[in-house]
Scaffold this motif. Sequence first.
Motif, mmCIF file in Angstrom:
data_model
loop_
_atom_site.group_PDB
_atom_site.id
_atom_site.type_symbol
_atom_site.label_atom_id
_atom_site.label_comp_id
_atom_site.label_asym_id
_atom_site.label_seq_id
_atom_site.Cartn_x
_atom_site.Cartn_y
_atom_site.Cartn_z
ATOM 1 N N CYS A 170 4.731 -1.189 7.930
ATOM 2 C CA CYS A 170 2.941 -0.667 7.886
ATOM 3 C C CYS A 170 2.804 0.329 9.236
ATOM 4 O O CYS A 170 3.733 -0.302 9.850
ATOM 5 C CB CYS A 170 2.672 -1.953 8.054
ATOM 6 S SG CYS A 170 0.156 -1.732 7.625
ATOM 7 N N HIS B 92 1.258 -0.896 -0.443
ATOM 8 C CA HIS B 92 -0.071 -0.213 -0.047
ATOM 9 C C HIS B 92 0.667 1.154 0.400
ATOM 10 O O HIS B 92 2.000 1.508 0.853
ATOM 11 C CB HIS B 92 -0.729 -0.099 1.367
ATOM 12 C CG HIS B 92 -1.591 -0.562 1.519
ATOM 13 N ND1 HIS B 92 -2.701 -1.233 0.650
ATOM 14 C CD2 HIS B 92 -1.692 -2.008 1.952
ATOM 15 C CE1 HIS B 92 -3.505 -2.431 0.941
ATOM 16 N NE2 HIS B 92 -3.181 -3.065 1.417
ATOM 17 N N SER C 295 -6.449 0.895 9.078
ATOM 18 C CA SER C 295 -7.110 0.058 10.598
ATOM 19 C C SER C 295 -6.784 0.157 11.834
ATOM 20 O O SER C 295 -5.033 0.009 12.210
ATOM 21 C CB SER C 295 -7.096 -1.428 10.082
ATOM 22 O OG SER C 295 -7.248 -1.543 9.351
ATOM 23 N N GLU D 134 2.858 0.247 3.707
ATOM 24 C CA GLU D 134 3.047 -0.866 3.369
ATOM 25 C C GLU D 134 4.103 -1.409 2.673
ATOM 26 O O GLU D 134 3.790 -1.296 1.688
ATOM 27 C CB GLU D 134 2.180 -1.943 3.983
ATOM 28 C CG GLU D 134 1.752 -3.721 4.547
ATOM 29 C CD GLU D 134 1.084 -4.318 4.648
ATOM 30 O OE1 GLU D 134 1.415 -5.003 5.502
ATOM 31 O OE2 GLU D 134 -0.263 -3.653 4.270
ATOM 32 N N GLY E 245 -2.890 3.275 4.188
ATOM 33 C CA GLY E 245 -1.772 2.957 5.050
ATOM 34 C C GLY E 245 -0.975 2.929 4.536
ATOM 35 O O GLY E 245 -0.815 3.181 2.591
ATOM 36 N N ASN F 43 -2.713 -2.400 13.550
ATOM 37 C CA ASN F 43 -2.425 -3.305 12.733
ATOM 38 C C ASN F 43 -0.364 -2.522 11.997
ATOM 39 O O ASN F 43 -0.517 -3.482 11.193
ATOM 40 C CB ASN F 43 -2.966 -3.486 11.480
ATOM 41 C CG ASN F 43 -4.024 -4.274 11.745
ATOM 42 O OD1 ASN F 43 -4.083 -5.479 12.844
ATOM 43 N ND2 ASN F 43 -5.420 -3.976 11.297
ATOM 44 N N ASN F 44 -0.443 -2.012 13.121
ATOM 45 C CA ASN F 44 1.210 -0.980 12.323
ATOM 46 C C ASN F 44 2.304 -2.217 12.645
ATOM 47 O O ASN F 44 1.870 -2.654 13.473
ATOM 48 C CB ASN F 44 1.757 0.002 13.397
ATOM 49 C CG ASN F 44 1.385 1.146 12.800
ATOM 50 O OD1 ASN F 44 0.149 1.175 12.320
ATOM 51 N ND2 ASN F 44 0.866 2.251 14.090
ATOM 52 N N SER G 120 -0.649 1.455 9.842
ATOM 53 C CA SER G 120 -1.730 1.036 8.915
ATOM 54 C C SER G 120 -3.020 1.884 8.969
ATOM 55 O O SER G 120 -3.069 2.846 10.743
ATOM 56 C CB SER G 120 -2.222 -0.569 10.116
ATOM 57 O OG SER G 120 -3.403 -0.872 9.445
#
Length: 144
Positions: free
Chosen positions: A88, A27, A92, A59, A57, A95-96, A90
């Motif tokens: 990442c 991403h 969301s 990634e 994000g 979610n890093n 993220s």
Amino acid sequence: MSDLSTYLTLENDTPYTLDLASKSIDHGHWTTDPPSTIDALKASPFTLTDDSAAAAGSEGTVVYSVTVSDTNEEGGDPVVATFTVRFCCSYSVDNNYCYFSTSNPKLFAIHFRVKIGEHGVWYDNYCPEGGHPVYAELFIRVLS
């Protein structure tokens, strides 16, 4: 909109030049590309950014390699070592991530530190799962 970038700096604390072996994006897009080489005893920054309306994000994965003589082996045959960072920031929640590894831990020591936001607190070998943006510093050194 939040800054969903991942700002990375790779510090090459070795006497060798690192060569970019590969880079990939899940991403985002590179606003500062990983350099093709990182000279001995130098640091180089690179940045993956998500400025899309989709807010997915940033990634990706970056791999550097180096060929050295293995001083632990008779004859000192060349050994290729790789250094892989997966990361990442993220969109969301929680979610890093940041993972840093080497293919040859007998010759090289690695570690990283991460902070969230420009004024965040640095965490050694740990990436907080939430917050934006992600800043990561990666370190490589030769084991003596």
